[in-house]
Design a protein around this motif. Structure first.
Motif, mmCIF file in Angstrom:
data_model
loop_
_atom_site.group_PDB
_atom_site.id
_atom_site.type_symbol
_atom_site.label_atom_id
_atom_site.label_comp_id
_atom_site.label_asym_id
_atom_site.label_seq_id
_atom_site.Cartn_x
_atom_site.Cartn_y
_atom_site.Cartn_z
ATOM 1 N N ALA A 268 23.553 64.415 54.137
ATOM 2 C CA ALA A 268 22.527 64.290 53.099
ATOM 3 C C ALA A 268 21.386 63.359 53.478
ATOM 4 O O ALA A 268 20.389 63.287 52.760
ATOM 5 N N GLY A 269 21.524 62.627 54.583
ATOM 6 C CA GLY A 269 20.462 61.713 54.992
ATOM 7 C C GLY A 269 20.659 60.292 54.503
ATOM 8 O O GLY A 269 20.115 59.351 55.076
ATOM 9 N N ARG A 270 21.418 60.107 53.426
ATOM 10 C CA ARG A 270 21.747 58.785 52.882
ATOM 11 C C ARG A 270 23.264 58.686 52.763
ATOM 12 O O ARG A 270 23.918 59.622 52.289
ATOM 13 N N ASP A 271 23.799 57.542 53.165
ATOM 14 C CA ASP A 271 25.246 57.383 53.137
ATOM 15 C C ASP A 271 25.806 57.464 51.723
ATOM 16 O O ASP A 271 26.846 58.086 51.490
ATOM 17 N N ASP A 272 25.108 56.852 50.752
ATOM 18 C CA ASP A 272 25.631 56.874 49.385
ATOM 19 C C ASP A 272 25.665 58.287 48.821
ATOM 20 O O ASP A 272 26.638 58.695 48.164
ATOM 21 N N THR A 273 24.622 59.062 49.108
ATOM 22 C CA THR A 273 24.595 60.454 48.644
ATOM 23 C C THR A 273 25.661 61.282 49.341
ATOM 24 O O THR A 273 26.350 62.091 48.705
ATOM 25 N N SER A 274 25.811 61.076 50.642
ATOM 26 C CA SER A 274 26.816 61.837 51.391
ATOM 27 C C SER A 274 28.221 61.544 50.871
ATOM 28 O O SER A 274 29.045 62.451 50.711
ATOM 29 N N ILE A 275 28.515 60.276 50.596
ATOM 30 C CA ILE A 275 29.841 59.898 50.095
ATOM 31 C C ILE A 275 30.081 60.486 48.713
ATOM 32 O O ILE A 275 31.185 60.955 48.398
ATOM 33 N N LEU A 276 29.050 60.509 47.870
ATOM 34 C CA LEU A 276 29.198 61.094 46.534
ATOM 35 C C LEU A 276 29.446 62.597 46.629
ATOM 36 O O LEU A 276 30.247 63.153 45.867
ATOM 37 N N ILE A 277 28.788 63.272 47.575
ATOM 38 C CA ILE A 277 29.037 64.703 47.788
ATOM 39 C C ILE A 277 30.479 64.935 48.210
ATOM 40 O O ILE A 277 31.141 65.863 47.742
ATOM 41 N N VAL A 278 30.972 64.080 49.105
ATOM 42 C CA VAL A 278 32.361 64.202 49.554
ATOM 43 C C VAL A 278 33.317 64.040 48.376
ATOM 44 O O VAL A 278 34.274 64.814 48.225
ATOM 45 N N GLU B 296 31.908 53.964 56.902
ATOM 46 C CA GLU B 296 32.837 54.973 57.410
ATOM 47 C C GLU B 296 34.155 54.947 56.652
ATOM 48 O O GLU B 296 34.713 56.000 56.309
ATOM 49 N N LEU B 297 34.669 53.746 56.368
ATOM 50 C CA LEU B 297 35.919 53.631 55.617
ATOM 51 C C LEU B 297 35.764 54.192 54.213
ATOM 52 O O LEU B 297 36.662 54.876 53.694
ATOM 53 N N LEU B 298 34.602 53.932 53.587
ATOM 54 C CA LEU B 298 34.356 54.462 52.247
ATOM 55 C C LEU B 298 34.343 55.990 52.260
ATOM 56 O O LEU B 298 34.862 56.634 51.340
#
Length: 354
Positions: free
Chosen positions: A208-218, A240-242
């Motif tokens: 997603a380009g942003r870690d917070d957005t990518s983690i929320l998608i996951v 990475e752990l998150l």
């Protein structure tokens, strides 16, 4: 994959795409344009009303002009009021007739966009959804996402088996050109992922380009499809752990990987070349993984790897290298990682891994 051969997702490249304008504003603009055209025709007819003749009372008033203009634009006219001068006839022929065509097209276009098109899109989307099975979902089609799709295509994945979710029209247009099915939506929302049948997907790539957005998608994808293999691109090492806790199966840090290549190049340029070769579908070698077959249980890894090089096995949460004793006695459920000839050095053995 259970999909009729005569229907391809790429034939229906868009699942859903919302208009940039609110419906009320779109309708208002269309109505306003129609009123502008009619008003312009009424104004010209009124100022040139001497070129019109009323067979009823001989007098052409403003109401007569409005009546004549509306009848001329919406129908072919009744003949009670008619243009009698050459200028009035030319105006009706060269201006009113095109206005009539524009008004009809606007009305037809409005009916298509707000009635027929929505019905068609809903039907088309259901058709696509009914055939989505064992596909790959790409959430985010930026630099990493587009490179991932290009690599998948190079590895032999069919474009109709890839569905891209993004909120950028430019990114979606590029994905469409590559043959992928696309959806303009927010992958952090349940609805968007349910639209692409995430529960029936083969795997998912999140970039997603942003870690917070990518983690929320996951997180969103994991609660909708607990079994789904999810690979995510994370830029910051402390995230990475998150990402793993959110449910990611594989976490890729492009910065770290670039660092590995750079560090390897210090030991010798050929090391980084070989690592790049392994990661690319067009290289002379490539990495593959496969499960141990029933008739291979109890054998050594070197004995079952015929046309490549076995480098390690995964046994549950444990990892064993080719030099360790555990690889000499394979067990059911083991995963073997092998190096085999790549597309740059084709070997018939490749067909086993297609």
């Amino acid at each position: 994959m259970a999909r009729p051969k005569n229907i391809k997702i790429s034939d229906y490249v868009t699942l859903k795409r919302e208009s940039r304008l609110p419906i009320w504003l779109d309708v208002t603009l269309r109505v306003g344009f129609v009123l502008f055209l009619i008003g312009a025709a009424i104004a010209v007819h009124y100022f040139d009303r001497n070129g019109l003749q009323d067979s009823y009372d001989g007098d052409v008033s403003l109401i007569d002009v409005i009546y004549f203009t509306m009848i001329s634009i919406t129908t072919t006219g009744y003949g009670d009021i008619a243009p009698v001068t050459e200028r009035a006839r030319l105006f009706d022929a060269l201006v009113v007739t095109p206005i009539r065509i524009f008004v009809v097209l606007i009305f037809v276009g409005t009916a298509y966009n707000f009635v027929l098109k929505k019905t068609w899109d809903r039907w088309r989307m259901k058709l696509i959804q009914s055939n989505l099975q064992d596909h790959i979902v790409i959430a985010g089609f930026g630099t990493s996402g587009s490179e991932a799709v290009a690599e998948l295509l190079a590895r032999g994945t069919k474009p109709e088996e890839i569905v891209v979710i993004d909120q950028s029209d430019e990114a979606l247009a590029l994905a469409e050109k590559m043959g992928c099915a696309v959806i303009n939506g927010d992958a952090t929302r349940d609805g968007a992922l349910m639209d692409v049948k995430i529960s029936r997907a083969r795997s998912m790539i999140v970039s997603a380009g942003r870690d917070d957005t990518s983690i929320l998608i996951v997180l969103t994808a994991r609660h909708l499809a607990y079994h789904l293999p999810i690979s995510v691109s994370i830029k910051a090492a402390d995230n990475e752990l998150l990402a793993r806790q959110a449910g990611a199966t594989t976490v890729i840090n492009p910065v770290s990987f670039a660092g590995l290549l750079l560090a390897g190049s210090c030991e010798g340029a050929k090391i980084s070349d070989y690592l790049s070769d392994l990661a690319s579908a067009t290289g002379r070698v490539k990495l593959v993984q496969r499960s141990v077959k029933d008739d291979e249980v109890g054998m050594a890894m070197n004995d079952v790897v015929k046309d490549g090089l076995g480098v390690r096995i995964y046994r549950g949460q444990d990892v064993y290298g080719f030099w360790e004793n555990e690889v000499k006695l394979l067990e059911a459920g083991d995963i073997i990682v092998e190096i085999i000839p790549g597309n740059g050095a084709y070997s018939p053995a490749d067909e086993e891994y297609d």
